[in-house]
Motif scaffolding. Sequence first.
Motif, PDB file in Angstrom:
ATOM      1  N   ARG A  83       1.790  -5.341   1.238  1.00 57.33           N
ATOM      2  CA  ARG A  83       2.151  -4.882  -0.107  1.00 57.33           C
ATOM      3  C   ARG A  83       1.917  -3.376  -0.233  1.00 57.33           C
ATOM      4  O   ARG A  83       2.754  -2.648  -0.742  1.00 57.33           O
ATOM      5  CB  ARG A  83       1.345  -5.640  -1.162  1.00 57.33           C
ATOM      6  N   LYS A  84       0.765  -2.908   0.224  1.00 52.18           N
ATOM      7  CA  LYS A  84       0.458  -1.474   0.184  1.00 52.18           C
ATOM      8  C   LYS A  84       1.500  -0.676   0.969  1.00 52.18           C
ATOM      9  O   LYS A  84       1.948   0.384   0.529  1.00 52.18           O
ATOM     10  CB  LYS A  84      -0.934  -1.212   0.750  1.00 52.18           C
ATOM     11  N   ILE A  87       4.949  -0.332  -0.898  1.00 49.44           N
ATOM     12  CA  ILE A  87       4.903   0.684  -1.947  1.00 49.44           C
ATOM     13  C   ILE A  87       4.840   2.086  -1.340  1.00 49.44           C
ATOM     14  O   ILE A  87       5.561   2.989  -1.771  1.00 49.44           O
ATOM     15  CB  ILE A  87       3.717   0.421  -2.898  1.00 49.44           C
ATOM     16  N   THR A  92       9.788  -1.484  -3.913  1.00 51.76           N
ATOM     17  CA  THR A  92       9.391  -1.831  -5.277  1.00 51.76           C
ATOM     18  C   THR A  92       9.038  -3.310  -5.331  1.00 51.76           C
ATOM     19  O   THR A  92       9.862  -4.160  -4.973  1.00 51.76           O
ATOM     20  CB  THR A  92      10.549  -1.570  -6.264  1.00 51.76           C
ATOM     21  N   PHE A 109      10.124  -8.236  -3.085  1.00 55.24           N
ATOM     22  CA  PHE A 109      10.258  -6.794  -3.262  1.00 55.24           C
ATOM     23  C   PHE A 109      11.684  -6.338  -2.981  1.00 55.24           C
ATOM     24  O   PHE A 109      12.475  -7.065  -2.376  1.00 55.24           O
ATOM     25  CB  PHE A 109       9.273  -6.050  -2.343  1.00 55.24           C
TER      26      PHE A 109
END
Length: 127
Positions: A83-84, A87, A92, A109
């Motif tokens: 997830r990190k 981004i 997104t 995402f």
Amino acid sequence: MMNKPSHVALYVDNLKRAQAFYGAIFAWEFPSYGPGDFSQITTNSADGGELLGALQSRVYAPIPDKVIGAECTIEVDNLKQTRKNIIAHGGTIVMEKAAVPYVGWLIKFLDTEGNLLCVMERDANAR
């Protein structure tokens, strides 16, 4: 092996029509799983019924636009770190971490090109 596609979801307007189409073309089978507007996609039971993905109503799309095409899930070892990374590299998050019961944890995402993708960390205890 991680970081490979492991599941495909096809958004549909009419589940029965889509089942008839894909069943006729590929001999896929569609066991019920969860709500009535959602079914799994498996290979023909003569092949052992390998799970390929899901047919699901467009109401489950995490974005307001009509999703055309397939939503691919990529299996990862560490969902939090992935997830990190999404981004940090311009992606997104459109659906935060959610449980797929008895399967794992999922995040949806958009990539830098607007494609909808998922990442999943397997966890049989997910609820």
